[in-house]
Design an enzyme around this catalytic site. Structure first.
Site, PDB file in Angstrom:
ATOM      1  N   ASP A  20      38.135  31.307  43.942  1.00 32.40           N
ATOM      2  CA  ASP A  20      37.145  32.222  44.490  1.00 32.40           C
ATOM      3  C   ASP A  20      36.084  31.460  45.264  1.00 32.40           C
ATOM      4  O   ASP A  20      36.025  30.254  45.217  1.00 32.40           O
ATOM      5  CB  ASP A  20      36.409  32.921  43.336  1.00 32.40           C
ATOM      6  CG  ASP A  20      37.194  34.089  42.796  1.00 32.40           C
ATOM      7  OD1 ASP A  20      38.069  34.574  43.513  1.00 32.40           O
ATOM      8  OD2 ASP A  20      36.910  34.504  41.651  1.00 32.40           O
ATOM      9  N   LYS A  37      35.902  36.044  48.166  1.00 28.81           N
ATOM     10  CA  LYS A  37      35.386  37.271  48.779  1.00 28.81           C
ATOM     11  C   LYS A  37      34.022  36.970  49.379  1.00 28.81           C
ATOM     12  O   LYS A  37      33.199  36.320  48.768  1.00 28.81           O
ATOM     13  CB  LYS A  37      35.230  38.353  47.717  1.00 28.81           C
ATOM     14  CG  LYS A  37      36.522  38.769  47.055  1.00 28.81           C
ATOM     15  CD  LYS A  37      36.249  39.913  46.101  1.00 28.81           C
ATOM     16  CE  LYS A  37      37.516  40.370  45.399  1.00 28.81           C
ATOM     17  NZ  LYS A  37      37.857  39.568  44.237  1.00 28.81           N
ATOM     18  N   GLY A  95      32.155  32.062  36.780  1.00 28.57           N
ATOM     19  CA  GLY A  95      31.671  32.595  35.506  1.00 28.57           C
ATOM     20  C   GLY A  95      32.778  32.733  34.494  1.00 28.57           C
ATOM     21  O   GLY A  95      33.595  31.830  34.305  1.00 28.57           O
TER      22      GLY A  95
HETATM   23  N1  SAH Z   1      32.780  36.720  36.357  1.00 27.75           N
HETATM   24  C1  SAH Z   1      31.510  36.342  36.901  1.00 27.75           C
HETATM   25  C2  SAH Z   1      30.832  37.486  37.626  1.00 27.75           C
HETATM   26  C3  SAH Z   1      31.572  37.891  38.852  1.00 27.75           C
HETATM   27  S1  SAH Z   1      30.712  39.142  39.737  1.00 27.75           S
HETATM   28  C4  SAH Z   1      30.647  35.779  35.788  1.00 27.75           C
HETATM   29  O1  SAH Z   1      30.983  35.900  34.600  1.00 27.75           O
HETATM   30  O2  SAH Z   1      29.623  35.168  36.095  1.00 27.75           O
HETATM   31  C5  SAH Z   1      29.873  38.209  40.942  1.00 27.75           C
HETATM   32  C6  SAH Z   1      28.396  38.198  40.676  1.00 27.75           C
HETATM   33  O3  SAH Z   1      28.078  37.247  39.698  1.00 27.75           O
HETATM   34  C7  SAH Z   1      27.536  37.818  41.844  1.00 27.75           C
HETATM   35  O4  SAH Z   1      27.324  38.885  42.730  1.00 27.75           O
HETATM   36  C8  SAH Z   1      26.258  37.419  41.166  1.00 27.75           C
HETATM   37  O5  SAH Z   1      25.558  38.554  40.741  1.00 27.75           O
HETATM   38  C9  SAH Z   1      26.791  36.739  39.928  1.00 27.75           C
HETATM   39  N2  SAH Z   1      26.894  35.284  40.084  1.00 27.75           N
HETATM   40  C10 SAH Z   1      27.970  34.537  39.856  1.00 27.75           C
HETATM   41  N3  SAH Z   1      27.697  33.227  40.013  1.00 27.75           N
HETATM   42  C11 SAH Z   1      26.414  33.158  40.330  1.00 27.75           C
HETATM   43  C12 SAH Z   1      25.517  32.105  40.606  1.00 27.75           C
HETATM   44  N4  SAH Z   1      25.924  30.825  40.587  1.00 27.75           N
HETATM   45  N5  SAH Z   1      24.243  32.387  40.896  1.00 27.75           N
HETATM   46  C13 SAH Z   1      23.811  33.646  40.917  1.00 27.75           C
HETATM   47  N6  SAH Z   1      24.604  34.691  40.672  1.00 27.75           N
HETATM   48  C14 SAH Z   1      25.889  34.462  40.373  1.00 27.75           C
END
Ligand code: SAH
Length: 428
Positions: free
Chosen positions: A215, A237, A269
């Site tokens: 991703d 994306k 994440g």
């Molecule tokens: N599965 C991921 C979330 C995916 S949705 C998790 O558990 O973190 C994607 C969203 O995650 C982004 O729009 C933002 O809101 C958040 N996000 C993910 N990584 C981030 C980062 N390094 N800094 C800030 N927001 C983050």
């Protein structure tokens, strides 16, 4: 004296003679049994391990001192270990020299014609499966078994942690008529972006992967460490744009796995927190592809933390709610319906619909003065935090040019940032 010539012996079904059955002789005898050798132990007394193995029929123990005939009867030995700790070692070694049989001497490696390395095997089912690590001292430099063992352990730790390149380049051949090998898919949570926040298991699987489907979010730096022949597919994306539809991503994972490849689906994440990892897992399962999940450090908790905001804090709140704000505030409002008013609200994908979300939250009864933090690009060099209130959030976000990816935190815990400041220490 030369440095020697490292080699692995296939001792299966072959006669090996072990002279002496103290702790060293016993260890060697059992290792040889494990390797399938036909082991004759010659020793007047024996360690319990040897006696038990003899009683179990795993080896033959001749309870007497060494005899010159032992080398050749009942069959010629392919290899001899002598570990009597007495003058007999020299006698055995001399006989081996005459008979042209390799001989290791526990008492004096430099007088041996063969010596054993410190050995470790990659654990079955881990990426190091199928690897044998053997470390020995250079005979010229002098045997130093503990040093060899320490190096062996360090290499093994590297294999298991994914810091060494363990990817299989050649697969064991499949017998004709047998079904072709199906690869596997691992849904690996990469954490919020700092490579130090990727789990050990995730790293190990990456090091063994043939294909990595990645991703935009997550620890992109680890991709640079992959070998040149690892296929990296970027399905990242962009906000408001979906270059590769989810159906296509699902299909890609299955296609590669069915072609026998080990696939890592590296996700930002945690794979199962608003990451569509569940859909990918289901699709793999429906197509008979073995799939595993490696949880990750979710941005929902770790990005606020990096900005000095604990999502719960004694005396402020004992709960938090995570919701997607992608489609506006509905999810969040539903999630908050039965939550205490003090609950921290963490919004992911919350930047583009921030105005609508903030208004809905206020309309639902959250005070206009509720503190809000907008944390952009957490755990990266570009991390930036803007603190505001529900009432002003949309205007401030626009003024400051706040952009995705960002985590929106709503609640009194935001005030702790005033005392704590940024708390992330990115991996150098
Ligand atoms: N599965 C991921 C979330 C995916 S949705 C998790 O558990 O973190 C994607 C969203 O995650 C982004 O729009 C933002 O809101 C958040 N996000 C993910 N990584 C981030 C980062 N390094 N800094 C800030 N927001 C983050």
């Amino acid at each position: 004296m030369t440095t020697g010539y490292p080699l692995t012996l296939d001792v299966a079904g072959r006669r090996v003679l072990v002279v002496g059955a103290g702790p060293v002789g016993a260890r060697r005898a059992l290792a040889l049994v494990a390797a399938g050798a036909r082991v004759d132990v010659v020793a007047p007394t024996a360690d319990p391990a040897v006696r038990e193995a003899a009683a179990a029929g795993l080896l033959t123990w001749h309870q007497r001192p060494y005899d010159a005939a032992d080398l050749t009867t009942p069959a010629r030995a392919w290899l001899v270990h002598t570990a009597t700790g007495r003058a007999a070692d020299a006698v055995v070694a001399a006989a081996c020299e005459t008979e042209a049989v390799w001989c290791t001497r526990a008492d004096d490696a430099s007088a041996s014609t063969a010596w054993t390395p410190a050995v470790a095997r990659g654990t079955a089912g881990t990426p190091a499966d199928g690897l044998v690590v053997a470390v020995s001292g250079d005979r010229v430099g002098g045997a130093d078994p503990r040093r060899s063992a320490a190096v062996r352990d360090a290499v093994l730790a590297g294999l298991q942690s994914g810091t060494l390149p363990v990817r299989r380049v050649r697969r064991p051949a499949v017998d004709p008529g047998e079904p072709a090998r199906v690869g596997r898919v691992a849904l690996v949570g990469g954490g919020p972006g700092d490579p130090g926040l990727l789990t050990v298991r995730g790293r190990a699987l990456l090091a063994a992967a043939d294909v990595v489907v990645t991703d935009r979010l997550g620890p992109r730096a680890v991709l640079d460490a992959l070998g040149p022949d690892v296929e990296v597919v970027d399905v990242g994306k962009q906000p408001q744009r979906h270059p590769i539809p989810q159906d296509r991503i699902n299909a890609l994972l299955v296609e590669h796995a069915l072609a026998g490849k080990d696939v890592v689906r590296l996700k930002g994440g945690d794979p199962f927190v608003l990451g569509r990892g569940g859909e990918e897992a289901l699709f793999c399962a429906e197509h008979g592809v073995p799939v595993e999940v490696v949880p990750g450090v979710t941005s929902a908790v770790s990005v606020p933390a990096a900005a000095g905001i604990p999502v719960t804090h004694r005396g402020i709140t004992a709960s938090f709610v995570v919701a997607s704000a992608h489609e506006g505030a509905n999810e969040a409002l539903t999630a908050l319906r039965d939550a205490p008013v003090t609950s921290t609200l963490v919004l992911l994908m919350g930047v583009s619909a921030l105005r609508e979300t903030a208004e809905s939250l206020m309309a639902a009864g959250r005070p206009a003065s509720t503190p809000v933090a907008l944390v952009e690009s957490g755990w990266t060099a570009d991390q930036r935090t803007t603190v505001t209130t529900l009432e002003k959030a949309a205007v401030v976000a626009e003024e400051e040019g706040v952009r995705a990816p960002a985590v929106v935190v709503v609640g009194d815990v935001v005030a702790l940032r005033g005392q704590l400041g940024d708390l992330h220490r990115p991996t150098p």
